[in-house]
Design an enzyme around this catalytic site. Structure first.
Site, PDB file in Angstrom:
ATOM      1  N   ASP A   1       0.477  -0.994   0.110  1.00  0.00           N
ATOM      2  CA  ASP A   1       0.488  -0.589   0.224  1.00  0.00           C
ATOM      3  C   ASP A   1       0.533   1.193   0.257  1.00  0.00           C
ATOM      4  OD1 ASP A   1      -2.626   1.830   0.429  1.00  0.00           O
ATOM      5  OD2 ASP A   1      -1.776   2.031   2.590  1.00  0.00           O
TER       6      ASP A   1
ATOM      7  N   GLU B   1       5.579   9.803   3.374  1.00  0.00           N
ATOM      8  CA  GLU B   1       5.087   8.647   3.022  1.00  0.00           C
ATOM      9  C   GLU B   1       4.684   8.580   1.578  1.00  0.00           C
ATOM     10  OE1 GLU B   1       3.819   4.116   5.072  1.00  0.00           O
ATOM     11  OE2 GLU B   1       3.093   5.817   5.984  1.00  0.00           O
TER      12      GLU B   1
ATOM     13  N   TYR C   1      -7.194   2.931   9.305  1.00  0.00           N
ATOM     14  CA  TYR C   1      -6.179   2.802   8.447  1.00  0.00           C
ATOM     15  C   TYR C   1      -7.522   3.894   7.076  1.00  0.00           C
ATOM     16  CZ  TYR C   1      -2.871   0.730  10.728  1.00  0.00           C
ATOM     17  OH  TYR C   1      -2.478   0.016  12.361  1.00  0.00           O
TER      18      TYR C   1
ATOM     19  N   ASP D   1       4.887   0.617   4.487  1.00  0.00           N
ATOM     20  CA  ASP D   1       4.860  -0.463   4.804  1.00  0.00           C
ATOM     21  C   ASP D   1       4.559  -1.806   4.086  1.00  0.00           C
ATOM     22  OD1 ASP D   1       2.373  -0.439   3.508  1.00  0.00           O
ATOM     23  OD2 ASP D   1       1.179   0.374   5.904  1.00  0.00           O
TER      24      ASP D   1
END
Length: 526
Positions: free
Chosen positions: A105, A499, A256, A108
């Site tokens: 994704d 990220e 999430y 991670d």
């Protein structure tokens, strides 16, 4: 007495001349305005096949496309990323399924089905609209290969009509580890939605992904295309007949990727199924009662992994632009097109209804988390809408008392792309690998750990906190982006800004593909 008479005479003539000048000026102004209006109403010429290539956007597209290779899970084929290798080869084994493919994704090692399916839908859309422009710079095949890597996973994740595996891995456990995906030894549990535990939005988004991808592969591999379409139809029926939010029924996913509703995904999926099948029942679905219930006509929204309404409005507007069967006199379709116009009017900076959600540097800015998602998604939609106008010879878009041309939408799309590529107060590219200055501390496990390092789950955190730049370049990663005050903290611990996500990559690939060169929009995907 005579002098006074003369002065009155001069004054009279002076007033006559002033009035005459005003009348002449008004006439000239009126004529000019009419000529300008006539000029505005004349559509720009339709572009032909792809023209000259813009090197800036071509170079950026070639870089952005590579992040899909960075994110691939499974047994890699023709691996182009030197620091990546095979990983997660046993994913799905507990259900006797092969879920080894797909893409991680973000930074991670989770496979979240909801945003992954959105990635596939947007990438399919980009290929369908701008495949000829991708081909002009040798990026069509990489785009198709990356798309298939996801759709292979999605097909395998749908083993029966009313079962869809939507997650591989435990996010709590995953986030307690900092290791390379190639070295993972932790259990990778599966999460599913079914008739007892429905997840309408994730099932519908997966249907949209497979329906749109079926169009991409229709000419090259009709058997595979038919397989994708069959799964798409089954998943849409499952989603529609078993309505319920996946983040309500499986609360742990809400941490999430919490869904704010499933109506938009149902409309989005039905729209793609209509394009893929030509079945009027899908068009009736989006323009009838479901449209009235879920479409929020007249209320512009932001296009994102969670909300597909603006995307649906633009996608359906192409039907009225290009005179598709059933489009003429369809009030529901007109509502979608009018709503798409409202979205465009909100994006154009000189429009009377322009959004104030912008940085001083002109970037659309909606959220401090992953702030670049919304401007890139908005710019992609603007590029599409402008191309629809251009190809259909629609000269202008009316926003209040102002009118705008397709070129204005393209100018806006370019402004957002240029900001991402370095035309910003920081003079920094947010696309990793592009330009001379880009983030060096990307929040990404694989990029942060040397290939020859031996780490377990927890001792790898030394690389998270290391003051050294990442030893591996996460080439093509689009990081989260700047804060509203246009600052950016390049730190591995700053997941809010540093990220990257796979779905952001689909959006930037779509945007850059639209800008690489110019060509007319395809009038039909079939």
């Amino acid at each position: 007495m005579g002098e006074k008479s003369k002065s009155r005479g001069f004054l009279g003539w002076f007033l006559v001349l002033v009035i005459l000048a005003l009348v002449v000026g008004a006439v000239v102004y009126t004529i000019k305005k009419k000529m300008d209006n006539k000029k505005d109403n004349k559509p720009a010429p339709v572009p032909g096949p792809p023209g000259s290539v813009d090197k800036k956007y071509s170079d950026a597209l070639k870089i952005a496309m590579q992040f899909f290779d960075v994110q691939k899970s499974g047994r890699l084929e023709d691996n182009k990323i030197s620091w990546r290798g095979n990983s997660a080869l046993t994913d799905g084994s507990e259900a006797k399924l092969d879920l080894s493919k797909g893409m991680y994704d973000a930074g991670d090692h989770m496979k979240f089905g909801f945003p992954m399916a959105f990635t596939a839908t947007v990438l399919s859309w980009a290929i369908l609209e701008y495949g000829d422009q991708m081909e002009a710079v040798n990026q069509l095949q990489p785009a198709q290969e990356s798309l298939k890597w996801i759709t292979d996973f999605l097909v395998n994740a749908h083993p029966s009509d009313n079962v869809l595996y939507i997650q591989v891995g435990d996010p709590e456990a995953d986030h307690k580890c900092w290791e390379r995906p190639e070295d993972m030894k932790e259990k990778r549990p599966l999460t599913q939605v079914n008739e007892s535990v429905p997840g309408t939005e994730v099932a519908a988004e997966t249907a949209a992904a497979l329906a749109s991808a079926s169009l991409v592969f229709k000419a090259a591999d009709s058997t595979y295309s038919s397989t994708l379409l069959r799964h798409a139809k089954q998943l849409f029926s499952f989603a529609d007949n078993n309505r319920g939010s996946y983040s309500e029924n499986i609360p742990e996913v809400a941490t999430y990727y919490n869904s704010t509703g499933y109506g938009d995904e149902l409309l989005w999926a039905a729209s793609w199924l209509y394009h893929a099948t030509g079945d009027q029942s899908y068009l009736g679905y989006v323009t009838g009662e479901n449209g009235k219930q879920f479409a929020q006509w007249g209320s512009p929204t932001w296009f994102s992994w969670d909300n597909k309404l603006a995307g649906t409005q633009v996608l359906l507007s192409r039907l009225s632009f290009f005179g598709a069967k059933g489009a003429s006199g369809n009030s529901g379709l007109e509502n979608y097109r009018k709503s798409a116009e409202d979205v465009m009017c909100g994006l154009l900076p000189k429009s009377p209804s322009a959004t104030s959600s912008r940085t001083d540097g002109g970037l659309i800015w909606v959220s401090e988390w992953n702030s670049l998602q919304h401007p890139v998604a908005s710019a992609f939609l603007a590029a599409l809408y402008g191309d629809y106008m251009l190809t259909s010879q629609t000269p202008k878009l009316t926003c209040g008392d102002n009118s705008f041309k397709p070129s204005d939408l393209r100018k806006f799309a370019k402004s957002q792309a240029d900001y991402v590529l370095g035309s910003n107060p920081l003079k920094m590219s947010f696309l990793v690998g592009y330009g001379d200055k880009y983030p060096q501390y990307v929040h990404h496990r694989g990029a942060s750990i040397p290939v020859d390092a031996t780490t377990g789950c927890s001792d790898g955190f030394q690389w998270l906190t290391s003051p050294k730049p990442n030893p591996n370049v996460a080439v093509g990663a689009l990081v989260g982006g700047p804060f509203l005050n246009e600052t950016f903290i390049d730190s591995r611990n700053n997941s809010m800004q540093a990220e990257p996500t796979t779905y952001n990559s689909a959006l930037i690939v779509g945007l850059l593909s639209s800008l690489v060169t110019t060509s007319s929009a395809v009038k039909s995907f079939t």
